[in-house]
Design a protein around this motif. Structure first.
Motif, short mmCIF file in Angstrom:
data_model
loop_
_atom_site.label_atom_id
_atom_site.label_comp_id
_atom_site.label_asym_id
_atom_site.label_seq_id
_atom_site.Cartn_x
_atom_site.Cartn_y
_atom_site.Cartn_z
N LYS A 205 0.77 -1.14 0.16
CA LYS A 205 -0.05 0.00 0.09
C LYS A 205 1.09 1.31 0.06
O LYS A 205 0.48 2.29 -0.63
CB LYS A 205 -0.93 -0.09 1.18
CG LYS A 205 -1.92 -1.05 1.13
CD LYS A 205 -3.15 -0.85 2.33
CE LYS A 205 -2.44 -1.41 3.43
NZ LYS A 205 -3.62 -1.34 4.46
N GLU A 206 1.92 1.10 0.68
CA GLU A 206 2.73 2.38 0.82
C GLU A 206 3.46 2.75 -0.51
O GLU A 206 3.56 3.93 -0.98
CB GLU A 206 3.90 2.22 2.02
CG GLU A 206 3.34 2.37 3.36
CD GLU A 206 4.27 1.53 4.50
OE1 GLU A 206 5.30 1.32 4.03
OE2 GLU A 206 3.78 1.56 5.41
N SER A 207 3.98 1.70 -1.29
CA SER A 207 4.37 1.85 -2.63
C SER A 207 3.34 2.59 -3.48
O SER A 207 3.57 3.43 -4.27
CB SER A 207 4.77 0.45 -3.32
OG SER A 207 5.45 -0.29 -2.41
N ALA A 208 2.15 2.08 -3.25
CA ALA A 208 1.05 2.76 -4.23
C ALA A 208 0.82 4.08 -3.77
O ALA A 208 0.67 5.14 -4.87
CB ALA A 208 -0.26 1.97 -4.09
N GLU A 217 -7.70 4.59 -5.04
CA GLU A 217 -7.04 3.74 -5.89
C GLU A 217 -6.15 2.44 -5.46
O GLU A 217 -5.98 1.68 -5.96
CB GLU A 217 -5.99 4.67 -6.89
CG GLU A 217 -6.87 5.64 -7.92
CD GLU A 217 -6.04 6.79 -8.21
OE1 GLU A 217 -6.59 7.40 -9.37
OE2 GLU A 217 -4.96 7.04 -7.69
N VAL A 218 -5.68 2.88 -4.15
CA VAL A 218 -4.98 1.94 -3.54
C VAL A 218 -5.91 0.75 -3.26
O VAL A 218 -5.52 -0.43 -3.43
CB VAL A 218 -4.30 2.70 -2.15
CG1 VAL A 218 -3.80 1.57 -1.19
CG2 VAL A 218 -3.22 3.56 -2.52
N MET A 219 -7.27 0.95 -2.86
CA MET A 219 -7.93 0.12 -2.30
C MET A 219 -8.53 -0.93 -3.68
O MET A 219 -8.54 -1.75 -3.52
CB MET A 219 -9.46 0.77 -1.92
CG MET A 219 -10.54 0.04 -0.99
SD MET A 219 -9.53 -0.81 0.34
CE MET A 219 -10.75 -2.15 0.68
N ARG A 220 -8.72 -0.24 -4.78
CA ARG A 220 -8.96 -0.78 -5.86
C ARG A 220 -8.04 -1.68 -6.80
O ARG A 220 -8.23 -2.69 -7.28
CB ARG A 220 -9.69 0.21 -7.11
CG ARG A 220 -10.71 -0.19 -7.85
CD ARG A 220 -11.09 0.78 -8.95
NE ARG A 220 -9.82 1.30 -9.59
CZ ARG A 220 -9.79 2.40 -10.44
NH1 ARG A 220 -10.99 2.74 -10.86
NH2 ARG A 220 -8.82 2.68 -11.09
N SER A 221 -7.08 -1.12 -6.54
CA SER A 221 -5.87 -1.54 -7.46
C SER A 221 -4.73 -2.43 -6.57
O SER A 221 -4.25 -3.18 -7.35
CB SER A 221 -4.79 -0.65 -8.12
OG SER A 221 -5.94 0.27 -8.77
N ILE A 222 -4.72 -2.43 -5.21
CA ILE A 222 -3.98 -3.02 -4.52
C ILE A 222 -4.54 -4.13 -3.55
O ILE A 222 -4.47 -5.45 -3.78
CB ILE A 222 -3.04 -2.19 -3.66
CG1 ILE A 222 -2.45 -1.23 -4.47
CG2 ILE A 222 -1.87 -3.03 -2.69
CD1 ILE A 222 -1.26 -1.84 -5.36
#
Lengths: 320, 294
Positions: A205-208, A217-222
């Motif tokens: 998550k931190e990378s995103a 976007e973090v939620m949807r993609s990671i």
């Protein structure tokens, strides 16, 4: 065993070994007992339903009759009601549960997470019959007064939808039952989603976030791709709960043995039919056998759904 | 911050377009966040509505006669004494039978069968039973003990025991797995046989967690209605005979809530208030008991 024991040279050691053997045997027996229990449940329901299966054959599954006078029984209507209310309940509960889990893992301030998480879990602790009374005395009148007449008026003239959301606006029926079911399974799905969302390694998550992603976007993609399997497992767990829920549905389903095709109309589910009709079934009657046969069908459906749920939830849980 | 992010994402774009895009993404994120807050609020609203309804409709009927009088015909100033006592008896039977079995199964899974095929099968079946429809467990006990013998309090207790077992199994296994291996090794190194290490070391260390599981199981079965419909049936008179039909709070609530008599409906709400707050209190106590462990 006793002969071996009597030849042993140290008495204290002998008693210790047999103590271990006894304890292990009791533990294994308890484990096997659980397997026997499940087998016994399946077999007892099948044997109970056998006269009905014999009398109606496979037609039992497709017949819409439920005629105690002529002793003709079919399972199609309650199966239809069970499936429709459960699916509809999931359609309502899953987005809500996702929102709750997202809020609890990503958005809520730390001091709020525990109290809100506990409150949502308490929703799962409220007994089923209380949901039934709440549904009957609070939700059904609310639906009848505010929701159903307006929905029927709004959708009037729109093809498909006007037929789907039709029926007498009494407040009881398939839709209200599904709504109550949604509230009941919401905490189970939300708790599973929250737990699996937490297993996502923070560094992903931190990378995103580091490359400029927004929270969504973090939620949807990671988070969602990482936990997809377990999320589906959690939804299946909710489905398993919804399929067999009895008392809450019994209060608001309306109990009519008819497939109307609309959602505001009344109907029944396997569990509600069994609960309502059991008291009027004589011992050894074909009706009682048909109810047990329905129980067997419900058990098979729930078992498959819960088994899938377990299989989906297992691997990730171990890795986490 | 947002300008930097957009610059990395689309270095060749016109800065104005990039800023607009970034704003759009932030707006979408904000919108979804708002939806999530709304979803949480709606969920809490459901709980609040249930609790408010119970207090609003139940408190008014709460009086000492609820605890001192039997269920009586409508208009006769009845109470819920036999229902409350029946519920306590059947829940106690369920816990008394289900707890030791559940603890032994949990012990088997955690200490003896960590990854064996039989162990995996037992764990899987126990997990399925955990979510299996309770009405089917009622039908099962009916087929096994009631059909031909008649409805009885003990049959009601047995059906609740079947529900208790998988709950206790789950928590017992989870808690025993948290006990460090070193603790067991220390016990065995001192010459203790395995069963003594489990009973006197592991159980003691996992006591909080196991007790929590038992409390949660009691809270769950205290409100169960469906399995009792086919096993203990309900009884309008005072009866603590385990071989006879027995009253219980959930069944009485079910019977009264659907009746046309106002005083019965009122009593149903009082019973609903008692059982819900009892169950929720047990849940909260169980959670507080578990807290130091985390």
């Amino acid at each position: 065993m006793s002969q071996v024991a009597s030849t042993a040279s140290v008495p204290a050691r002998r008693s210790a070994i047999s103590g271990d053997a006894i304890f292990a045997a009791v533990a294994v027996a308890a484990g096997v007992f659980v397997l026997v229990l499940l087998g016994a449940i399946i077999i007892s329901l099948f044997i109970g339903g056998l006269p009905s299966f014999r009398a109606f054959g496979l037609g039992f599954l497709t017949s819409t009759d439920w005629d105690p006078v002529q002793h003709i029984y079919g399972a199609a209507v309650p199966i239809y009601g069970t499936v429709v209310t459960s699916i509809l309940a999931l359609l309502m509960a899953v987005p809500l549960a996702f929102g709750v889990a997202f809020y609890l893992t990503e958005l809520a301030p730390a001091w709020l997470r525990r109290p809100i998480g506990t409150a949502v879990e308490l929703l799962a602790a409220v007994p089923s019959i209380i949901y039934g009374m709440w549904g009957f005395f609070v939700i059904a009148p609310f639906m009848a007064t505010y929701i159903e007449p307006n929905v029927i008026d709004t959708l009037d003239g729109i093809p498909v939808l006007q037929d789907l959301f039709a029926g007498p606006p009494f407040g009881t029926g398939l839709f209200t039952a599904a709504l109550i079911l949604a509230v009941m399974v919401l905490p189970f799905i939300a708790a599973t989603m929250r737990d699996v969302f937490m297993t996502v390694p923070p560094v992903y998550k931190e990378s995103a976030y580091g490359v400029g992603c927004t929270t969504w976007e973090v939620m949807r993609s990671i988070v969602v791709p990482y936990t997809r399997t377990s999320v589906v497992g959690g939804i299946m767990l909710g489905l398993g709960r919804a399929l067999g829920e009895t008392m809450a549905v019994t209060f608001v389903i309306g109990n009519t043995n008819r497939i109307t095709g609309n959602l505001f109309g009344s109907g029944n589910t396997i569990a509600s039919l069994v609960a309502l009709e059991f008291g009027e079934s004589e011992n050894g009657s074909l009706k009682l056998s048909s109810l047990l046969a329905l129980g067997f069908i419900l058990f098979v459906i729930s078992f498959i759904v819960l088994a899938i749920s377990r299989l989906l939830l297992r691997p990730r849980a171990v890795r986490a | 911050m947002s300008a930097t992010a957009a610059a990395i994402a689309a270095p060749n774009r016109d800065p104005q377009v990039a800023t607009a895009l970034s704003r759009r993404r932030e707006r979408i994120s904000l919108f979804v966040k708002a939806l999530c807050v709304a979803a949480t609020a709606v969920s809490l609203l459901f709980l609040a509505s249930i609790l408010y309804t119970l207090l609003h409709l139940g408190l008014g009927g709460l009086s000492i006669t609820v605890f001192t009088h039997m269920t009586k015909p409508s208009g006769d100033n009845g109470g819920l004494l036999n229902a409350i006592v029946g519920s306590i008896i059947q829940t106690a039977i369920g816990a008394a039978i289900g707890t030791p079995v559940g603890i032994m199964v949990g012990t088997y899974l955690a200490e003896y069968a960590r990854a064996s095929a039989l162990g995996n099968a037992v764990r899987f079946v126990s997990d399925v039973l955990l979510s299996a429809p309770s009405i089917l467990i009622g039908l099962f006990i009916y087929q096994l003990f009631v059909n031909g013998h008649g409805y009885s309090g003990i049959a009601g207790g047995l059906s609740l025991a079947v529900i208790v077992i998988p709950i206790v199994v789950r928590t017992t296994e989870d808690m025993l797995r948290l006990i460090p291996l070193a603790l067991r090794e220390a016990a065995v190194a001192l010459g203790a046989p395995k069963w003594k290490a489990i009973v006197f070391i592991c159980y003691r260390a996992a006591l909080d967690g196991i007790a929590t599981g038992i409390l949660l199981a009691i809270a769950r079965v205290a409100g169960e209605t469906a399995p009792l419909l086919f096993t203990s049936l309900g009884n309008d008179n005072w009866s603590i005979d385990l071989g006879a039909p027995m009253s219980s709070l959930p069944l009485t609530i079910y019977q009264y809530a659907g009746s046309p008599a106002d005083d019965w409906v009122q009593l149903a709400w009082v019973g609903a208030l008692l059982i819900t707050f009892g169950v929720l209190a047990l849940n909260i106590i169980a959670r507080i008991a578990l807290r130091p462990r985390r």
